[in-house]
Scaffold this motif. Structure first.
Motif, PDB file in Angstrom:
ATOM      1  N   MET A   5      -1.023   5.151   5.096  1.00  0.00           N
ATOM      2  CA  MET A   5      -0.733   3.880   4.241  1.00  0.00           C
ATOM      3  C   MET A   5       0.491   3.275   4.778  1.00  0.00           C
ATOM      4  SD  MET A   5      -3.342   3.242   2.551  1.00  0.00           S
ATOM      5  CE  MET A   5      -2.684   1.698   2.001  1.00  0.00           C
ATOM      6  N   GLU A  39      -0.359   9.357  -4.794  1.00  0.00           N
ATOM      7  CA  GLU A  39      -0.778  10.797  -3.798  1.00  0.00           C
ATOM      8  C   GLU A  39      -0.273  11.948  -4.544  1.00  0.00           C
ATOM      9  OE1 GLU A  39       0.716  12.501   0.599  1.00  0.00           O
ATOM     10  OE2 GLU A  39       0.364  10.549   0.419  1.00  0.00           O
ATOM     11  N   GLY A  45       0.757  -1.306  -0.107  1.00  0.00           N
ATOM     12  CA  GLY A  45       0.033  -0.091  -0.022  1.00  0.00           C
ATOM     13  C   GLY A  45       0.829   1.256  -0.038  1.00  0.00           C
ATOM     14  N   ALA A  55       0.851   4.093  -2.616  1.00  0.00           N
ATOM     15  CA  ALA A  55       0.360   5.645  -2.317  1.00  0.00           C
ATOM     16  C   ALA A  55       1.493   6.664  -2.725  1.00  0.00           C
ATOM     17  CB  ALA A  55       0.351   5.534  -0.713  1.00  0.00           C
ATOM     18  N   VAL A  94      -5.934   1.905  -1.291  1.00  0.00           N
ATOM     19  CA  VAL A  94      -5.239   3.215  -1.554  1.00  0.00           C
ATOM     20  C   VAL A  94      -6.035   4.253  -1.988  1.00  0.00           C
ATOM     21  CG1 VAL A  94      -3.038   4.135  -2.669  1.00  0.00           C
ATOM     22  CG2 VAL A  94      -2.739   2.123  -1.707  1.00  0.00           C
ATOM     23  N   TYR A 103      -0.295   8.986   2.250  1.00  0.00           N
ATOM     24  CA  TYR A 103       0.974   8.355   2.611  1.00  0.00           C
ATOM     25  C   TYR A 103       1.467   7.683   3.755  1.00  0.00           C
ATOM     26  CZ  TYR A 103       5.684   6.458   1.956  1.00  0.00           C
ATOM     27  OH  TYR A 103       6.944   5.705   1.912  1.00  0.00           O
TER      28      TYR A 103
END
Length: 307
Positions: free
Chosen positions: A241, A110, A102, A106, A158, A238
């Motif tokens: 995650m 992101e 993840g 991310a 995510v 982030y």
């Protein structure tokens, strides 16, 4: 500001620990994955509805936000269905270990969602986590189907985490979660009606399943999910995650003591898990130092610099 971030980070670790226990509940509940998610989201929505009424919070949200919440609710439902299915076809340890990917996804997605530059250490940490996962997959090939379902699940996870990171800026976390859960129930119900799954037997659960389901829906969903959305007021998706990568650690330890034999893995598996833990710790250290540096820069700046 730093204290708020620290409180949010501590809260996030509690949430992640609860999520680790969620996987155990998914393994112990003896109904299908899609049925687990339907009951989970329905009961959690009821709990949140009562809470929102008690707190006298407004349910009204703009129409454009409503449609976004509907879509996120669909992603969440699919995320949880693939998550529980992965556990059923493999085990808790394998499913949660794949969730370590993840952070890598991310780190790439992101910046696209938030319009910021890619941070080299986020990608670097993500790649280290993939290396740790590679060690796990190399020796646990018998669980390939479970890994694939878990991979789909974490990608969906995510995506909805990134979207909730934007929605929390304008809406209450409890209201966000309520609408997303209702949307998930709606989409799953349509599928169940099409498949004629709403039979008398569907609504008959054992006492053990009801007890586990209530814990799953209240503590592990209504509370933990809403709290995870709220912490994104202070933490980036982030960081959320990457910290979530501790979920395999908590879950694997709990599974070993609660479930037992099925959860005993190879030495390479645990080496990979240790790599994930170290990566999460390093990310926390770097982000904490970066935060302190940013605060110091603001404090040292002259009033003219801050205009």
């Amino acid at each position: 500001m730093q204290n708020d971030k620290l409180k949010s980070y501590i809260s996030l670790h509690l949430i992640v620990f609860i999520w680790g226990f969620t996987a155990i509940l998914g393994a112990l509940i003896t109904i299908t994955a899609d049925a687990i998610v339907w009951y989970r989201m329905l009961l959690a929505a009821v709990f949140l509805f009562v809470f929102i009424l008690f707190k006298k919070k407004p349910f009204r949200i703009p129409l454009n936000s409503f449609f976004k919440l509907i879509f996120v609710g669909f992603l969440i439902a699919m995320h949880w269905i693939t998550f529980f299915h992965a556990i059923h076809v493999s085990n808790v340890s394998i499913t949660l270990s794949v969730f370590s990917l993840g952070a890598f996804f991310a780190s790439l997605l992101e910046p696209l969602f938030y319009g910021r530059k890619v941070l080299w250490y986020e990608v670097f940490f993500g790649l280290i986590i993939i290396a740790g996962l590679g060690m796990i997959m190399k020796v646990e090939v018998n669980y390939l189907n479970g890994m694939l379902y878990a991979l789909v699940s974490i990608i969906l996870g995510v995506l909805f985490t990134l979207m909730n990171g934007k929605l929390i800026k304008n809406h209450d976390a409890t209201v966000i979660s309520f609408y997303e859960f209702i949307a998930g129930v709606f989409f799953i119900s349509i599928y169940f009606l099409y498949q004629n799954k709403f039979t008398a037997d569907f609504f008959v659960l054992s006492f053990n399943n009801w007890a586990l389901m209530l814990i799953l829906a209240s503590i592990c969903t209504a509370y933990a999910f809403t709290a995870s959305v709220k912490v994104m007021e202070k933490l980036s998706p982030y960081t959320v995650m990457l910290t979530t990568n501790l979920e395999p650690v908590y879950g694997i330890i709990l599974a070993y003591f609660i479930i037992g034999g099925k959860e005993k893995m190879s030495v390479s598996f645990y080496v990979g898990a240790v790599i994930i833990i170290i990566t999460v710790i390093l990310n926390g250290i770097i982000k904490h130092k970066a935060g302190k540096k940013a605060v110091a820069t603001i404090e040292d700046a002259s009033p003219a610099d801050l205009v």
